[in-house]
Design a protein around this motif. Structure first.
Motif, PDB file in Angstrom:
ATOM      1  N   TYR A  60    -127.205 -21.401  88.504  1.00 22.45           N
ATOM      2  CA  TYR A  60    -126.333 -21.212  87.358  1.00 22.45           C
ATOM      3  C   TYR A  60    -124.968 -20.817  87.901  1.00 22.45           C
ATOM      4  O   TYR A  60    -124.870 -20.025  88.850  1.00 22.45           O
ATOM      5  N   ALA A  61    -123.921 -21.353  87.303  1.00 19.51           N
ATOM      6  CA  ALA A  61    -122.563 -20.981  87.706  1.00 19.51           C
ATOM      7  C   ALA A  61    -121.683 -20.920  86.476  1.00 19.51           C
ATOM      8  O   ALA A  61    -121.926 -21.623  85.486  1.00 19.51           O
ATOM      9  N   GLU A  62    -120.670 -20.075  86.555  1.00 18.43           N
ATOM     10  CA  GLU A  62    -119.652 -20.042  85.511  1.00 18.43           C
ATOM     11  C   GLU A  62    -118.332 -19.683  86.155  1.00 18.43           C
ATOM     12  O   GLU A  62    -118.275 -18.969  87.161  1.00 18.43           O
ATOM     13  N   PHE A  63    -117.258 -20.229  85.576  1.00 17.96           N
ATOM     14  CA  PHE A  63    -115.922 -19.975  86.093  1.00 17.96           C
ATOM     15  C   PHE A  63    -114.998 -19.761  84.906  1.00 17.96           C
ATOM     16  O   PHE A  63    -114.953 -20.575  83.984  1.00 17.96           O
ATOM     17  N   ASP A  64    -114.283 -18.641  84.917  1.00 18.22           N
ATOM     18  CA  ASP A  64    -113.393 -18.287  83.812  1.00 18.22           C
ATOM     19  C   ASP A  64    -112.234 -19.272  83.686  1.00 18.22           C
ATOM     20  O   ASP A  64    -111.622 -19.649  84.680  1.00 18.22           O
TER      21      ASP A  64
ATOM     22  N   GLU B  90    -119.534 -23.504  82.315  1.00 17.69           N
ATOM     23  CA  GLU B  90    -120.826 -23.167  82.897  1.00 17.69           C
ATOM     24  C   GLU B  90    -121.464 -24.423  83.479  1.00 17.69           C
ATOM     25  O   GLU B  90    -121.218 -25.527  82.992  1.00 17.69           O
ATOM     26  N   ALA B  91    -122.290 -24.220  84.483  1.00 20.01           N
ATOM     27  CA  ALA B  91    -123.063 -25.325  85.051  1.00 20.01           C
ATOM     28  C   ALA B  91    -124.466 -24.818  85.382  1.00 20.01           C
ATOM     29  O   ALA B  91    -124.642 -23.663  85.787  1.00 20.01           O
TER      30      ALA B  91
ATOM     31  N   VAL C 191    -127.419 -31.596  87.517  1.00 21.07           N
ATOM     32  CA  VAL C 191    -126.396 -30.615  87.149  1.00 21.07           C
ATOM     33  C   VAL C 191    -125.886 -30.946  85.746  1.00 21.07           C
ATOM     34  O   VAL C 191    -125.532 -32.086  85.468  1.00 21.07           O
ATOM     35  N   LYS C 192    -125.856 -29.936  84.884  1.00 23.01           N
ATOM     36  CA  LYS C 192    -125.307 -30.079  83.536  1.00 23.01           C
ATOM     37  C   LYS C 192    -124.236 -29.016  83.342  1.00 23.01           C
ATOM     38  O   LYS C 192    -124.328 -27.929  83.908  1.00 23.01           O
ATOM     39  N   THR C 193    -123.237 -29.334  82.534  1.00 25.81           N
ATOM     40  CA  THR C 193    -122.158 -28.389  82.270  1.00 25.81           C
ATOM     41  C   THR C 193    -122.012 -28.154  80.769  1.00 25.81           C
ATOM     42  O   THR C 193    -122.431 -28.977  79.953  1.00 25.81           O
TER      43      THR C 193
END
Length: 128
Positions: A83-87, A104-105, A112-114
């Motif tokens: 899981y990833a997120e970037f402001d 988010e991904a 991989v989905k965003t």
């Protein structure tokens, strides 16, 4: 090599895919920053964290802005998912009255989905 270095090296190809998905989503929306790259894998600060329930280690990466404040994270779990997120914190270009808080991904089974974290602009009435 230290265990964390081995883990980072092993997960780099998948991590770069997740990061590219975040960056591509920002580019599609036209919200990429001119002053900071979106989620560069090589710029994350990594640590290992043990899940108290499963006992498996997770690799956690944190991105920081030019002021040293956390502005994103990526987590690889023991089962291989991520899981990833970037402001982003910018107005949504196609939806007036909405702010893109973050991109988010998710990575599961190699896919991989965003998605976007959205929030209404403060003080806006009648957001459609």
């Amino acid at each position: 090599m230290e265990p964390i270095e081995q883990t980072i090296a092993a997960l780099t190809p998948l991590g770069e895919r997740v990061c590219r998905a975040l960056s591509d989503k920002a580019g599609q929306l036209g919200v990429a920053s001119a002053t900071q790259a979106i989620a560069p894998w090589a710029k994350a600060e990594f640590a290992l964290s043990r899940d108290p329930y499963s006992g498996a280690d997770s690799l956690i990466g944190t991105w920081r802005d030019r002021h040293g404040q956390a502005c994103g994270k990526i987590m690889f779990h023991g089962d291989g998912s991520a899981y990833a997120e970037f402001d982003i914190l910018q107005p949504h270009p196609q939806h007036p009255g909405m702010i893109i808080v973050a991109i988010e991904a998710w990575l599961r089974d190699g896919v991989v989905k965003t998605d976007l974290q959205l929030f209404p602009e403060p003080g806006r009435e009648g957001i459609s």
